[in-house]
Design a protein around this motif. Structure first.
Motif, PDB file in Angstrom:
ATOM      1  N   LEU A   1       0.807  -1.220   0.000  1.00 45.73           N
ATOM      2  CA  LEU A   1       0.000   0.000   0.000  1.00 45.73           C
ATOM      3  C   LEU A   1       0.844   1.276   0.000  1.00 45.73           C
ATOM      4  CD1 LEU A   1      -2.711  -1.142   2.551  1.00 45.73           C
ATOM      5  CD2 LEU A   1      -3.066  -0.724   0.104  1.00 45.73           C
ATOM      6  N   GLN A   2       2.074   1.187   0.465  1.00 44.70           N
ATOM      7  CA  GLN A   2       2.929   2.367   0.567  1.00 44.70           C
ATOM      8  C   GLN A   2       3.500   2.831  -0.772  1.00 44.70           C
ATOM      9  OE1 GLN A   2       5.831   1.979   3.746  1.00 44.70           O
ATOM     10  NE2 GLN A   2       4.325   0.873   4.980  1.00 44.70           N
ATOM     11  N   PHE A   3       3.443   1.980  -1.795  1.00 51.12           N
ATOM     12  CA  PHE A   3       3.933   2.404  -3.102  1.00 51.12           C
ATOM     13  C   PHE A   3       2.945   3.393  -3.704  1.00 51.12           C
ATOM     14  CE2 PHE A   3       6.131  -1.633  -2.538  1.00 51.12           C
ATOM     15  CZ  PHE A   3       7.414  -1.306  -2.962  1.00 51.12           C
ATOM     16  N   ARG A   4       3.431   4.561  -4.027  1.00 50.95           N
ATOM     17  CA  ARG A   4       2.567   5.625  -4.562  1.00 50.95           C
ATOM     18  C   ARG A   4       2.392   5.408  -6.071  1.00 50.95           C
ATOM     19  NH1 ARG A   4       0.936  10.682  -2.557  1.00 50.95           N
ATOM     20  NH2 ARG A   4       0.234  12.014  -4.270  1.00 50.95           N
ATOM     21  N   THR A   5       1.626   4.384  -6.402  1.00 50.64           N
ATOM     22  CA  THR A   5       1.446   3.978  -7.794  1.00 50.64           C
ATOM     23  C   THR A   5       0.215   4.643  -8.408  1.00 50.64           C
ATOM     24  OG1 THR A   5       0.303   2.008  -6.995  1.00 50.64           O
ATOM     25  CG2 THR A   5       2.644   1.769  -7.551  1.00 50.64           C
ATOM     26  N   VAL A   6       0.149   5.943  -8.281  1.00 46.96           N
ATOM     27  CA  VAL A   6      -0.967   6.723  -8.820  1.00 46.96           C
ATOM     28  C   VAL A   6      -0.873   6.706 -10.344  1.00 46.96           C
ATOM     29  CG1 VAL A   6      -2.048   9.001  -8.900  1.00 46.96           C
ATOM     30  CG2 VAL A   6      -1.043   8.161  -6.763  1.00 46.96           C
TER      31      VAL A   6
ATOM     32  N   VAL B   1      -6.069   5.157  -8.526  1.00 43.21           N
ATOM     33  CA  VAL B   1      -6.477   6.486  -8.979  1.00 43.21           C
ATOM     34  C   VAL B   1      -5.965   7.529  -7.985  1.00 43.21           C
ATOM     35  CG1 VAL B   1      -8.500   5.628 -10.232  1.00 43.21           C
ATOM     36  CG2 VAL B   1      -8.738   6.340  -7.853  1.00 43.21           C
ATOM     37  N   PRO B   2      -5.835   8.768  -8.422  1.00 44.92           N
ATOM     38  CA  PRO B   2      -5.355   9.804  -7.501  1.00 44.92           C
ATOM     39  C   PRO B   2      -6.245   9.919  -6.262  1.00 44.92           C
ATOM     40  CG  PRO B   2      -5.355  10.619  -9.757  1.00 44.92           C
ATOM     41  CD  PRO B   2      -6.068   9.291  -9.773  1.00 44.92           C
ATOM     42  N   ALA B   3      -5.622  10.196  -5.152  1.00 44.39           N
ATOM     43  CA  ALA B   3      -6.346  10.395  -3.891  1.00 44.39           C
ATOM     44  C   ALA B   3      -6.569  11.892  -3.688  1.00 44.39           C
ATOM     45  CB  ALA B   3      -5.544   9.830  -2.729  1.00 44.39           C
ATOM     46  N   MET B   4      -7.780  12.254  -3.402  1.00 42.73           N
ATOM     47  CA  MET B   4      -8.068  13.650  -3.059  1.00 42.73           C
ATOM     48  C   MET B   4      -7.716  13.806  -1.580  1.00 42.73           C
ATOM     49  SD  MET B   4     -11.600  13.940  -5.295  1.00 42.73           S
ATOM     50  CE  MET B   4     -12.247  15.220  -4.280  1.00 42.73           C
ATOM     51  N   GLU B   5      -6.500  14.245  -1.339  1.00 44.67           N
ATOM     52  CA  GLU B   5      -5.944  14.224   0.013  1.00 44.67           C
ATOM     53  C   GLU B   5      -6.745  15.034   1.017  1.00 44.67           C
ATOM     54  OE1 GLU B   5      -1.737  14.216   0.423  1.00 44.67           O
ATOM     55  OE2 GLU B   5      -1.473  13.249  -1.525  1.00 44.67           O
ATOM     56  N   GLU B   6      -7.499  16.019   0.536  1.00 47.79           N
ATOM     57  CA  GLU B   6      -8.314  16.809   1.465  1.00 47.79           C
ATOM     58  C   GLU B   6      -9.450  15.990   2.071  1.00 47.79           C
ATOM     59  OE1 GLU B   6      -9.893  17.692  -2.741  1.00 47.79           O
ATOM     60  OE2 GLU B   6      -7.939  17.412  -1.786  1.00 47.79           O
TER      61      GLU B   6
ATOM     62  N   SER C   1      -5.485  11.060   6.974  1.00 45.73           N
ATOM     63  CA  SER C   1      -4.053  10.777   7.063  1.00 45.73           C
ATOM     64  C   SER C   1      -3.519  10.648   5.639  1.00 45.73           C
ATOM     65  CB  SER C   1      -3.819   9.483   7.846  1.00 45.73           C
ATOM     66  OG  SER C   1      -4.473   8.400   7.206  1.00 45.73           O
ATOM     67  N   ASP C   2      -2.219  10.510   5.513  1.00 39.84           N
ATOM     68  CA  ASP C   2      -1.600  10.321   4.201  1.00 39.84           C
ATOM     69  C   ASP C   2      -2.156   9.032   3.589  1.00 39.84           C
ATOM     70  OD1 ASP C   2       0.032   9.777   2.014  1.00 39.84           O
ATOM     71  OD2 ASP C   2       1.901   9.804   3.152  1.00 39.84           O
ATOM     72  N   PRO C   3      -2.758   9.089   2.387  1.00 37.27           N
ATOM     73  CA  PRO C   3      -3.361   7.906   1.784  1.00 37.27           C
ATOM     74  C   PRO C   3      -2.366   6.801   1.429  1.00 37.27           C
ATOM     75  CG  PRO C   3      -3.553   9.800   0.311  1.00 37.27           C
ATOM     76  CD  PRO C   3      -2.973  10.293   1.584  1.00 37.27           C
ATOM     77  N   PHE C   4      -1.067   7.097   1.489  1.00 36.80           N
ATOM     78  CA  PHE C   4      -0.064   6.090   1.188  1.00 36.80           C
ATOM     79  C   PHE C   4       0.726   5.675   2.430  1.00 36.80           C
ATOM     80  CE2 PHE C   4      -1.194   8.136  -2.728  1.00 36.80           C
ATOM     81  CZ  PHE C   4      -1.482   7.034  -3.516  1.00 36.80           C
ATOM     82  N   THR C   5       0.183   6.015   3.584  1.00 37.11           N
ATOM     83  CA  THR C   5       0.717   5.539   4.856  1.00 37.11           C
ATOM     84  C   THR C   5      -0.416   4.768   5.534  1.00 37.11           C
ATOM     85  OG1 THR C   5       2.177   7.455   5.037  1.00 37.11           O
ATOM     86  CG2 THR C   5       1.736   6.213   7.062  1.00 37.11           C
ATOM     87  N   PRO C   6      -0.394   3.438   5.441  1.00 40.69           N
ATOM     88  CA  PRO C   6      -1.490   2.647   5.992  1.00 40.69           C
ATOM     89  C   PRO C   6      -1.709   2.905   7.477  1.00 40.69           C
ATOM     90  CG  PRO C   6      -0.047   1.292   4.649  1.00 40.69           C
ATOM     91  CD  PRO C   6       0.626   2.624   4.816  1.00 40.69           C
ATOM     92  N   VAL C   7      -2.983   3.022   7.835  1.00 39.17           N
ATOM     93  CA  VAL C   7      -3.384   3.247   9.218  1.00 39.17           C
ATOM     94  C   VAL C   7      -4.345   2.127   9.610  1.00 39.17           C
ATOM     95  CG1 VAL C   7      -4.667   4.781  10.771  1.00 39.17           C
ATOM     96  CG2 VAL C   7      -3.125   5.752   9.055  1.00 39.17           C
ATOM     97  N   GLU C   8      -4.055   1.483  10.743  1.00 42.17           N
ATOM     98  CA  GLU C   8      -4.960   0.452  11.267  1.00 42.17           C
ATOM     99  C   GLU C   8      -5.854   1.085  12.328  1.00 42.17           C
ATOM    100  OE1 GLU C   8      -3.771  -3.729  12.051  1.00 42.17           O
ATOM    101  OE2 GLU C   8      -1.754  -2.952  11.607  1.00 42.17           O
TER     102      GLU C   8
END
Length: 144
Positions: A18-23, A86-91, A95-102
């Protein structure tokens, strides 16, 4: 050879993917696609699959991981997935969409439902089948 039998090991595998920013709009130019495929390649080899990376479109590598069947002359089975997102609308993210959160037994990150979860499921399932010495008549290809 890795078997991914430990739940924590499986979760860590998924979180790393999940951490790979493969947008899709940027992955080919940033090298994220290549980095992700190289990591997947290493993981597939570690469980006993043979692999091949091809690149019919520049900077958009495809990984083919193969488990040879006992009757390879039979038509093969292909399990296809993709590692781009697909691109993440960070707003809209807490949290950062490429930093997994449990949280509450769930993992939040871009790609958890489409489609990196399927990439992970294929590799983790194959690792367990291979570790159990399961054989198949048909050759199985995982494509990423």
């Amino acid at each position: 050879m890795s078997t991914f039998s430990d739940p924590t090991e499986c979760t860590n595998f998924f979180k790393t993917l999940l951490q790979f920013r493969t947008v899709s709009a940027e992955g080919p130019t940033t090298g994220a696609y290549r980095n992700c495929v190289q990591w997947l390649d290493m993981q597939c080899k570690s469980i006993g699959l043979s692999t091949k990376i091809c690149e019919p479109v520049p900077n958009k590598p495809i990984l083919i991981a193969t488990l040879l069947g006992t009757q390879p002359e039979l038509p093969c089975v292909i399990l296809n997935s993709h590692y781009d997102v697909v691109p993440a609308m960070e707003e809209h993210w807490h949290s950062d969409p490429f930093t997994p959160v449990e949280k509450d037994g769930k993992i939040y990150a871009r790609g958890t439902q489409d489609m990196k979860c399927v990439c992970a499921q294929y590799v983790l399932a194959m690792s367990r089948l291979i570790a159990a010495n399961t054989t198949f008549k048909r050759t199985i290809h995982l494509t990423f």
